[in-house]
Design an enzyme around this catalytic site. Structure first.
Site, mmCIF file in Angstrom:
data_model
loop_
_atom_site.group_PDB
_atom_site.id
_atom_site.type_symbol
_atom_site.label_atom_id
_atom_site.label_comp_id
_atom_site.label_asym_id
_atom_site.label_seq_id
_atom_site.Cartn_x
_atom_site.Cartn_y
_atom_site.Cartn_z
ATOM 1 N N LYS A 1 0.858 -1.188 0.000
ATOM 2 C CA LYS A 1 0.000 0.000 0.000
ATOM 3 C C LYS A 1 0.889 1.231 0.000
ATOM 4 O O LYS A 1 1.550 1.539 0.993
ATOM 5 C CB LYS A 1 -0.907 0.045 1.235
ATOM 6 N N GLY B 1 7.409 4.894 7.861
ATOM 7 C CA GLY B 1 6.528 6.051 8.063
ATOM 8 C C GLY B 1 6.798 6.660 9.421
ATOM 9 O O GLY B 1 7.886 6.501 9.982
ATOM 10 N N SER B 2 5.789 7.315 9.961
ATOM 11 C CA SER B 2 6.011 8.064 11.197
ATOM 12 C C SER B 2 6.024 7.137 12.416
ATOM 13 O O SER B 2 5.502 6.018 12.379
ATOM 14 C CB SER B 2 4.914 9.115 11.359
ATOM 15 N N THR B 3 6.573 7.645 13.496
ATOM 16 C CA THR B 3 6.676 6.861 14.730
ATOM 17 C C THR B 3 5.291 6.576 15.318
ATOM 18 O O THR B 3 5.031 5.471 15.811
ATOM 19 C CB THR B 3 7.570 7.620 15.734
ATOM 20 N N GLY C 1 3.854 3.837 13.341
ATOM 21 C CA GLY C 1 4.612 2.609 13.636
ATOM 22 C C GLY C 1 4.109 1.945 14.911
ATOM 23 O O GLY C 1 3.975 0.719 14.983
ATOM 24 N N GLU D 1 10.572 1.260 10.006
ATOM 25 C CA GLU D 1 11.536 2.337 9.731
ATOM 26 C C GLU D 1 10.813 3.647 9.983
ATOM 27 O O GLU D 1 9.948 4.034 9.199
ATOM 28 C CB GLU D 1 12.017 2.258 8.274
ATOM 29 N N CYS E 1 13.540 11.021 6.410
ATOM 30 C CA CYS E 1 13.665 10.536 7.795
ATOM 31 C C CYS E 1 15.052 10.823 8.322
ATOM 32 O O CYS E 1 15.238 11.122 9.486
ATOM 33 C CB CYS E 1 13.376 9.048 7.838
ATOM 34 N N GLU F 1 10.134 16.109 15.244
ATOM 35 C CA GLU F 1 10.463 15.932 13.831
ATOM 36 C C GLU F 1 9.584 16.896 13.044
ATOM 37 O O GLU F 1 8.371 16.702 12.953
ATOM 38 C CB GLU F 1 10.197 14.487 13.398
HETATM 39 P P1 NAD Z 1 2.669 8.109 7.924
HETATM 40 O O1 NAD Z 1 3.036 7.282 9.094
HETATM 41 O O2 NAD Z 1 1.598 9.105 8.068
HETATM 42 O O3 NAD Z 1 2.211 7.169 6.709
HETATM 43 C C1 NAD Z 1 3.069 6.190 6.164
HETATM 44 C C2 NAD Z 1 2.220 5.132 5.497
HETATM 45 O O4 NAD Z 1 1.459 4.458 6.500
HETATM 46 C C3 NAD Z 1 1.210 5.665 4.488
HETATM 47 O O5 NAD Z 1 1.094 4.746 3.425
HETATM 48 C C4 NAD Z 1 -0.082 5.700 5.304
HETATM 49 O O6 NAD Z 1 -1.249 5.615 4.504
HETATM 50 C C5 NAD Z 1 0.082 4.469 6.155
HETATM 51 N N1 NAD Z 1 -0.679 4.448 7.411
HETATM 52 C C6 NAD Z 1 -1.060 5.500 8.172
HETATM 53 N N2 NAD Z 1 -1.738 5.061 9.256
HETATM 54 C C7 NAD Z 1 -1.778 3.704 9.177
HETATM 55 C C8 NAD Z 1 -2.321 2.678 10.002
HETATM 56 N N3 NAD Z 1 -2.970 2.940 11.147
HETATM 57 N N4 NAD Z 1 -2.175 1.387 9.618
HETATM 58 C C9 NAD Z 1 -1.505 1.089 8.489
HETATM 59 N N5 NAD Z 1 -0.983 2.014 7.656
HETATM 60 C C10 NAD Z 1 -1.105 3.312 8.009
HETATM 61 O O7 NAD Z 1 4.027 8.753 7.419
HETATM 62 P P2 NAD Z 1 4.244 9.766 6.199
HETATM 63 O O8 NAD Z 1 3.757 11.105 6.649
HETATM 64 O O9 NAD Z 1 3.702 9.173 4.943
HETATM 65 O O10 NAD Z 1 5.840 9.769 6.063
HETATM 66 C C11 NAD Z 1 6.647 10.589 6.809
HETATM 67 C C12 NAD Z 1 7.217 9.827 7.987
HETATM 68 O O11 NAD Z 1 7.934 8.686 7.519
HETATM 69 C C13 NAD Z 1 8.245 10.648 8.751
HETATM 70 O O12 NAD Z 1 8.065 10.463 10.137
HETATM 71 C C14 NAD Z 1 9.583 10.037 8.301
HETATM 72 O O13 NAD Z 1 10.623 10.218 9.208
HETATM 73 C C15 NAD Z 1 9.211 8.602 8.128
HETATM 74 N N6 NAD Z 1 10.168 7.916 7.244
HETATM 75 C C16 NAD Z 1 11.070 7.039 7.798
HETATM 76 C C17 NAD Z 1 12.032 6.420 6.982
HETATM 77 C C18 NAD Z 1 13.050 5.485 7.570
HETATM 78 O O14 NAD Z 1 13.719 4.768 6.805
HETATM 79 N N7 NAD Z 1 13.238 5.434 8.884
HETATM 80 C C19 NAD Z 1 12.051 6.687 5.615
HETATM 81 C C20 NAD Z 1 11.125 7.571 5.087
HETATM 82 C C21 NAD Z 1 10.176 8.171 5.919
#
Ligand code: NAD
Length: 490
Positions: free
Chosen positions: A183, A236-238, A241, A259, A294, A393
């Protein structure tokens, strides 16, 4: 000529399941272009039903196509062809990525696409390189540890690097013999669809890689909880996660690779070298992709003697930066993804100033980019360790500046109470660099550089609130296999 007309790019917008683009009638989500805020397409909210279709087909085709059981070299060969097709498709794939994401087209063509293809090649090479183990057991017996694929892996990716994030998830999972349901972020959904189509063109059996579209709360959550999902790989975000970690306990215990976010320090000692060159390094570290990485190095922690010269150079670099729509060949600087992110950056800077922060450069949106949110590279000084701009962040091009006198003080400031993704250490003294490396709570430490290289062998992953497990490296491949213990009595 890489520039293109954003209103003249055609693409599919639904799901990609069993080798077919499908247009479901599930609820629609509007998708906008970051450069000018224009809504340009919709995607379905696949939800529980759409996810069930994709996961069930993935499990059926994984077995019936023989993907999990075929020779690993055969899987590797298909992944190699996939990487070749990605590079051959760069002109179109690059437009899809630059149209909908924050990455300027030149950057996509020169970096994102080769980086995506190379990551897949790296995992193609892993397919037949890792075996299990023979274990020293009692006489007249043989103990073995045999790796095998999990089954169907759920991959969930963010919006900041749509193509390469998809390759980091799909490459190892597919090479290890799993099927994948991915997704992408609802903000950047289209280049991933093309990526999956190219995989099938390269010979991946239809149904082994499926793409479902939708929001995180509805579709992402349904994917994580589906009973046939055996492992979850998330970037994605913490906050998300943490939710995924809890949801992964539904319907069987699923291992997770997470991640997550970061707030990474760049520790600069007086002897780091030429301030002009160090300033370039620091600047790239916090402004690449508009600071929406990130790994962005967003906390400058600087020894007092080198501070004036370094900051003079940084201010000039900030002032030279110019915005430009992502579909123009000349553009180098990324917009923020959307107005929500723009408002977040704005309000955190305001709050930081209320807490004592002072703006040394930037601090606002570029005047002439009313529709897109291009934010000026911003330097914030006079910030204490508990200032919100130091702790949170921001995910925008904002660098906080803190000063230190001795090594111990510098390292103490570099530690973050929650995040531990990356750190940069800039010094010519080996002993100082090594002591900092040992002390820092960071999953990656870069010494006299800042940012990833093309060395896919080096894994990436955070400590503490920045995540669990690794992407890239051998570790990501091995994390896509479960280990079966076998004991044979003769
Ligand atoms: P986000 O957590 O809002 O979303 C990431 C993904 O998760 C999207 O596809 C979203 O639709 C999905 N998602 C959201 N809620 C969910 C849930 N409850 N269950 C399952 N899926 C869900 O993050 P974002 O705003 O898209 O990305 C930015 C964040 O990602 C920042 O915090 C950044 O630091 C982090 N990031 C980390 C790395 C790494 O390698 N550590 C790399 C890139 C981005």
């Amino acid at each position: 000529m890489l520039s293109f007309d954003p209103d003249n790019v055609s693409f599919c917008t639904g799901n990609y399941i069993d080798g077919q683009h499908t247009q479901q009638n599930y609820g629609q989500i509007e998708v906008s272009r970051p450069s000018d805020g224009k809504a340009y397409a919709t995607i379905p909210e696949s939800g529980i039903d759409g996810v069930a279709d994709a996961v069930e087909i993935a499990e059926t085709k994984r077995i019936s196509s023989g993907w999990s059981t075929c020779s690993p070299r055969q899987r590797g060969a298909i992944l190699h062809r996939w990487a070749d097709l990605i590079e051959e498709d760069a002109a179109y794939l690059g437009q899809l990525e630059a149209l909908g994401s924050t990455r300027p087209i030149t950057d996509v063509i020169n970096h994102e696409i080769p980086f995506t293809a190379e990551a897949i090649r790296f995992y193609a090479e892993c397919a037949d390189k890792y075996s299990g183990d023979l274990l020293p057991t009692r006489k007249d017996s043989l103990g073995m540890l045999i790796p095998e694929p999990y089954g169907v892996v759920a991959a969930i990716t963010p919006w900041n690097f749509p193509l390469s994030m998809a390759s980091w998830k799909c490459g190892p999972a597919l090479a290890a013999g799993n099927a994948v349901v991915l997704k992408p972020s609802e903000l950047t959904p289209f280049s991933t669809l093309r990526l999956a189509e190219l995989a099938v063109n390269a010979g991946l059996p239809a149904g082994v890689l499926n793409i479902v579209q939708g929001s995180g709360l509805t579709t992402g959550s349904a994917l994580v909880k589906h009973p046939l999902i055996r492992k979850v790989s998330f970037t994605g975000s913490t906050v998300t996660g943490a939710q995924i970690m809890s949801d992964a306990g539904f319907n069987g215990m699923k291992p997770v690779t997470l991640e997550l976010g970061g707030k990474s320090p760049q520790l600069v000692f007086n002897d780091a070298g030429d301030p002009a060159e160090i300033a370039q390094r620091i600047f790239r570290g916090f402004t690449a992709n508009g600071g929406q990485a990130c790994v962005a190095g967003t906390r400058l922690i600087i020894q007092r003697d080198i501070a004036p010269a370094l900051l003079d150079h940084l201010i000039v670099l900030c002032q030279q930066c110019l915005p430009g729509n992502t579909w123009l060949e000349t553009s180098r600087y990324s917009p923020l993804i959307d107005s929500r992110q723009g408002n977040k950056v704005q309000s955190l800077i305001r709050q930081s100033c209320l807490e004592g922060g002072e703006i040394l450069a930037g601090g606002k949106r570029f005047d002439h980019t009313e529709e897109g949110w291009f934010w000026q590279p911003t330097l914030l000084t006079s910030v204490e360790q508990d200032n919100c701009a130091v702790q949170e962040e921001i995910f925008g091009p904002v660098l906080t500046v803190q000063y230190f006198d001795d090594e111990e003080e510098g390292i103490a400031l570099a530690q973050h109470r929650n995040y531990g993704l990356c750190a940069g250490v800039h010094t010519q003294r080996l002993s100082v660099a090594m002591r900092a490396m040992q002390s820092l709570n960071s999953g990656t430490v870069w010494i006299n550089r800042y940012g990833r290289s093309g060395d896919f062998i080096i894994p990436t992953g955070g400590f503490m609130g920045s995540g669990i497990g690794k992407d890239l490296g051998r570790q990501a491949f091995q994390a896509c296999q479960r280990q079966k213990s076998v004991l044979i009595d003769f």
